[in-house]
Design a protein around this motif. Structure first.
Motif, PDB file in Angstrom:
ATOM      1  N   LYS A  64      35.136  48.711  41.257  1.00  0.00           N
ATOM      2  CA  LYS A  64      35.233  48.360  39.764  1.00  0.00           C
ATOM      3  C   LYS A  64      36.583  48.077  39.471  1.00  0.00           C
ATOM      4  O   LYS A  64      36.782  46.940  38.614  1.00  0.00           O
ATOM      5  CB  LYS A  64      34.690  49.449  39.099  1.00  0.00           C
ATOM      6  N   LEU A  65      37.296  48.555  40.097  1.00  0.00           N
ATOM      7  CA  LEU A  65      38.771  48.237  39.869  1.00  0.00           C
ATOM      8  C   LEU A  65      39.054  46.763  40.105  1.00  0.00           C
ATOM      9  O   LEU A  65      39.869  45.953  39.498  1.00  0.00           O
ATOM     10  CB  LEU A  65      39.972  49.169  40.542  1.00  0.00           C
ATOM     11  N   ALA A  66      38.510  46.628  41.397  1.00  0.00           N
ATOM     12  CA  ALA A  66      38.939  45.273  42.047  1.00  0.00           C
ATOM     13  C   ALA A  66      37.956  44.180  41.282  1.00  0.00           C
ATOM     14  O   ALA A  66      38.654  42.989  41.061  1.00  0.00           O
ATOM     15  CB  ALA A  66      38.268  45.033  43.290  1.00  0.00           C
ATOM     16  N   ALA A  67      37.037  44.447  40.801  1.00  0.00           N
ATOM     17  CA  ALA A  67      36.180  43.564  40.031  1.00  0.00           C
ATOM     18  C   ALA A  67      37.051  43.171  38.637  1.00  0.00           C
ATOM     19  O   ALA A  67      37.068  42.144  38.213  1.00  0.00           O
ATOM     20  CB  ALA A  67      34.730  44.201  39.576  1.00  0.00           C
ATOM     21  N   GLU A  68      37.576  44.322  38.009  1.00  0.00           N
ATOM     22  CA  GLU A  68      38.098  44.158  36.702  1.00  0.00           C
ATOM     23  C   GLU A  68      39.432  43.329  36.742  1.00  0.00           C
ATOM     24  O   GLU A  68      39.651  42.677  36.000  1.00  0.00           O
ATOM     25  CB  GLU A  68      38.632  45.413  36.043  1.00  0.00           C
ATOM     26  N   LYS A  69      40.081  43.639  37.985  1.00  0.00           N
ATOM     27  CA  LYS A  69      41.211  42.559  38.287  1.00  0.00           C
ATOM     28  C   LYS A  69      40.577  41.043  38.523  1.00  0.00           C
ATOM     29  O   LYS A  69      41.662  40.508  38.048  1.00  0.00           O
ATOM     30  CB  LYS A  69      41.897  43.025  39.486  1.00  0.00           C
ATOM     31  N   ALA A  70      39.604  41.104  39.070  1.00  0.00           N
ATOM     32  CA  ALA A  70      39.212  39.603  39.220  1.00  0.00           C
ATOM     33  C   ALA A  70      38.973  38.989  37.925  1.00  0.00           C
ATOM     34  O   ALA A  70      39.264  37.612  37.663  1.00  0.00           O
ATOM     35  CB  ALA A  70      37.945  39.574  39.904  1.00  0.00           C
ATOM     36  N   VAL A  71      38.452  39.931  37.010  1.00  0.00           N
ATOM     37  CA  VAL A  71      38.015  39.230  35.659  1.00  0.00           C
ATOM     38  C   VAL A  71      39.260  39.020  34.648  1.00  0.00           C
ATOM     39  O   VAL A  71      39.060  38.252  33.887  1.00  0.00           O
ATOM     40  CB  VAL A  71      37.011  40.366  34.783  1.00  0.00           C
ATOM     41  N   ASP A  72      40.469  39.605  35.141  1.00  0.00           N
ATOM     42  CA  ASP A  72      41.420  39.132  34.319  1.00  0.00           C
ATOM     43  C   ASP A  72      41.814  37.715  34.711  1.00  0.00           C
ATOM     44  O   ASP A  72      42.674  37.126  33.724  1.00  0.00           O
ATOM     45  CB  ASP A  72      42.911  39.933  34.939  1.00  0.00           C
ATOM     46  N   SER A  73      41.397  36.910  35.489  1.00  0.00           N
ATOM     47  CA  SER A  73      41.559  35.657  35.562  1.00  0.00           C
ATOM     48  C   SER A  73      40.602  34.842  34.684  1.00  0.00           C
ATOM     49  O   SER A  73      40.696  33.680  34.540  1.00  0.00           O
ATOM     50  CB  SER A  73      41.122  35.096  36.874  1.00  0.00           C
ATOM     51  N   VAL A  74      39.668  35.451  33.951  1.00  0.00           N
ATOM     52  CA  VAL A  74      38.872  34.756  32.883  1.00  0.00           C
ATOM     53  C   VAL A  74      39.255  34.707  31.733  1.00  0.00           C
ATOM     54  O   VAL A  74      39.955  35.555  31.112  1.00  0.00           O
ATOM     55  CB  VAL A  74      37.663  35.557  32.889  1.00  0.00           C
ATOM     56  N   LYS A  75      39.177  33.445  31.158  1.00  0.00           N
ATOM     57  CA  LYS A  75      39.974  33.043  29.923  1.00  0.00           C
ATOM     58  C   LYS A  75      38.694  32.505  28.823  1.00  0.00           C
ATOM     59  O   LYS A  75      37.803  32.038  29.520  1.00  0.00           O
ATOM     60  CB  LYS A  75      41.008  32.064  29.905  1.00  0.00           C
ATOM     61  N   SER A  76      38.961  32.773  27.683  1.00  0.00           N
ATOM     62  CA  SER A  76      37.884  32.231  26.782  1.00  0.00           C
ATOM     63  C   SER A  76      37.665  30.586  26.769  1.00  0.00           C
ATOM     64  O   SER A  76      38.689  30.114  27.177  1.00  0.00           O
ATOM     65  CB  SER A  76      38.348  32.696  25.344  1.00  0.00           C
ATOM     66  N   GLY A  77      36.472  30.444  26.832  1.00  0.00           N
ATOM     67  CA  GLY A  77      36.156  29.112  26.776  1.00  0.00           C
ATOM     68  C   GLY A  77      35.960  28.317  28.280  1.00  0.00           C
ATOM     69  O   GLY A  77      35.489  27.243  28.515  1.00  0.00           O
ATOM     70  N   MET A  78      35.906  29.534  29.293  1.00  0.00           N
ATOM     71  CA  MET A  78      35.367  29.032  30.705  1.00  0.00           C
ATOM     72  C   MET A  78      34.075  28.979  30.841  1.00  0.00           C
ATOM     73  O   MET A  78      33.345  29.476  30.194  1.00  0.00           O
ATOM     74  CB  MET A  78      36.309  29.994  31.485  1.00  0.00           C
ATOM     75  N   VAL A  79      33.642  27.979  31.977  1.00  0.00           N
ATOM     76  CA  VAL A  79      32.375  28.004  32.296  1.00  0.00           C
ATOM     77  C   VAL A  79      32.488  29.024  34.004  1.00  0.00           C
ATOM     78  O   VAL A  79      33.326  28.445  34.627  1.00  0.00           O
ATOM     79  CB  VAL A  79      31.734  26.556  32.710  1.00  0.00           C
ATOM     80  N   LEU A  80      32.099  29.801  33.867  1.00  0.00           N
ATOM     81  CA  LEU A  80      31.873  30.718  35.087  1.00  0.00           C
ATOM     82  C   LEU A  80      30.815  31.006  35.954  1.00  0.00           C
ATOM     83  O   LEU A  80      29.765  30.882  35.462  1.00  0.00           O
ATOM     84  CB  LEU A  80      32.418  32.218  34.460  1.00  0.00           C
ATOM     85  N   GLY A  81      30.988  30.904  37.297  1.00  0.00           N
ATOM     86  CA  GLY A  81      29.877  31.261  38.263  1.00  0.00           C
ATOM     87  C   GLY A  81      29.798  32.716  38.427  1.00  0.00           C
ATOM     88  O   GLY A  81      30.955  33.321  38.716  1.00  0.00           O
TER      89      GLY A  81
END
Length: 290
Positions: A64-81
Motif C-alpha cells: 500500500k505504501l509503494a502504491a501510494e508512492k506511485a500515485v504521487d506521480s498522478v496529476k489532475s487532468g491525466m489519462v491513466l492506465g
C-alpha cells in the motif's frame, strides 16, 4: 548520466500518516547502482521502528505504501492506465480516494481488465478506452518478475494482452512490486511465463511452444480455472504457461520467436517498457529507474 532525485516517503502525506500510526520513521538515502550499461538509480527509503517493531508492517502494508508512492506521480487532468492485480488494486483505491476528496480531478482511467474496470467504476473513476484515448500520460501496474534491467514478466493474473496494449501506449509506465518479484533473469522464479493463444488448436501451439524451449527444460501447460476447465481470458482466449528451470538466456529473442507463431496472441515478456519500479520490502520501499 545526471542523477535524478525522487521524493522520499516522508514528503507524502498519506505515507507520513501511515508511518505515524505505526510508530515508524523514515530515513532516505540515495544509492547509485551500476548494472553493466545503462546506469540505474535506486532511492531506498528504509523503515526504522521507533516504538513498534517493523514486523508489524505486513506485506499488504508495504504494498500500500509503494502504491501510494506511485500515485504521487498522478496529476489532475491525466489519462491513466489502471493495472490489474493485488498491488494495482491499492493504486486504483488510492486514486479513487483522491478523486473523492477533490485532491485530483479530471482523471480518465483506461482499465486493463474487467475486474479493474469494476473496481474503478465503483470508486467513481471515469473510464474510457484506447479508441478514444490512444495516448496515455501514465500507467501504473504490478509485475510477476523484475530483472536488473527492469524487464518484466507479467500476466499470471491473466490480463497480459490488455496490460501490454495499455502500457505500451503510455508515456510513462510505473511498476509496483514487492521484493519477492526480483529475479536475476526472467523466468528465474520457476513460476509461469504466460502466453495467450487462440482457442483454435491450442494443443498444436502448446506442442510448438514446448519444442521451442525443450533445450532449456521448459514445460508448457494449459492454464486451468478453479473448476478444472481451461482458463478463459477477457478476450476469450486460452493461456499456455511456460515453466523454465533456468532463466531465459535471451528474452528479446524468445519474445520474437513466440510472437512469430501463428495463433499466439501475446506473451508475458514486457521488455524495455518500465520507466520506474517501486519495490516494497521488509526493509522499506525503494525506487529504481532507468
Amino acid at each position: 548520466m545526471a542523477a535524478v532525485s525522487f521524493p522520499s516517503l516522508s514528503s507524502s502525506s498519506a505515507a507520513s500518516s501511515f508511518l505515524h500510526r505505526n510508530g515508524a520513521a523514515t530515513t532516505a538515502t540515495k544509492l547509485v547502482l551500476r548494472h553493466h550499461k545503462p546506469l540505474y538509480l535506486l532511492t531506498r527509503i528504509p523503515i526504522r521502528s521507533m516504538s513498534t517493531p517493523v514486523t508489524t508492517l505486513t506485506q499488504d502494508d508495504l504494498k500500500k505504501l509503494a502504491a501510494e508512492k506511485a500515485v504521487d506521480s498522478v496529476k489532475s487532468g491525466m489519462v491513466l492506465g489502471l493495472g490489474t492485480g493485488s498491488t494495482a488494486a491499492f493504486v486504483v483505491s488510492r486514486i479513487g480516494e483522491l478523486l473523492s476528496s477533490g485532491k485530483l480531478s479530471n482523471i480518465v482511467g483506461i482499465p486493463t481488465s474487467k475486474r479493474t474496470a469494476e473496481q474503478a467504476a465503483s470508486l467513481g473513476i471515469p473510464l474510457s478506452g484506447l479508441d478514444d484515448h490512444p495516448r496515455l500520460n501514465l500507467a501504473i501496474d504490478g509485475a510477476d518478475e523484475v530483472d536488473p534491467a527492469l524487464n518484466l514478466v507479467k500476466g499470471r493474473g491473466g490480463a497480459l494482452l490488455r496490460e501490454k496494449m495499455v502500457e505500451a501506449a503510455s508515456e510513462k509506465f510505473i511498476v509496483v512490486v514487492d521484493e519477492t518479484k526480483l529475479v536475476e533473469g526472467l523466468g528465474g522464479s520457476g513460476l509461469a511465463m504466460p502466453v495467450e493463444v487462440v482457442q483454435f488448436c491450442w494443443k498444436y501451439n502448446l506442442g510448438r511452444l514446448q519444442d521451442m524451449f525443450k533445450e532449456s527444460g521448459c514445460e508448457a501447460k494449459l492454464r486451468l480455472a478453479a473448476d478444472e476447465k481451461p482458463y478463459v481470458t477477457d478476450n476469450v482466449n486460452f493461456i499456455i504457461d511456460l515453466y523454465f528451470k533456468t532463466p531465459i538466456k535471451d528474452a528479446e529473442a524468445a519474445g520474437r520467436e513466440i510472437s512469430a507463431l501463428e495463433g499466439v496472441v501475446e506473451h508475458g515478456l514486457f521488455l524495455g517498457m518500465a520507466s520506474e519500479v517501486i519495490i516494497a520490502g521488509k526493509s522499506g520501499v525503494s525506487v529504481k529507474s532507468k
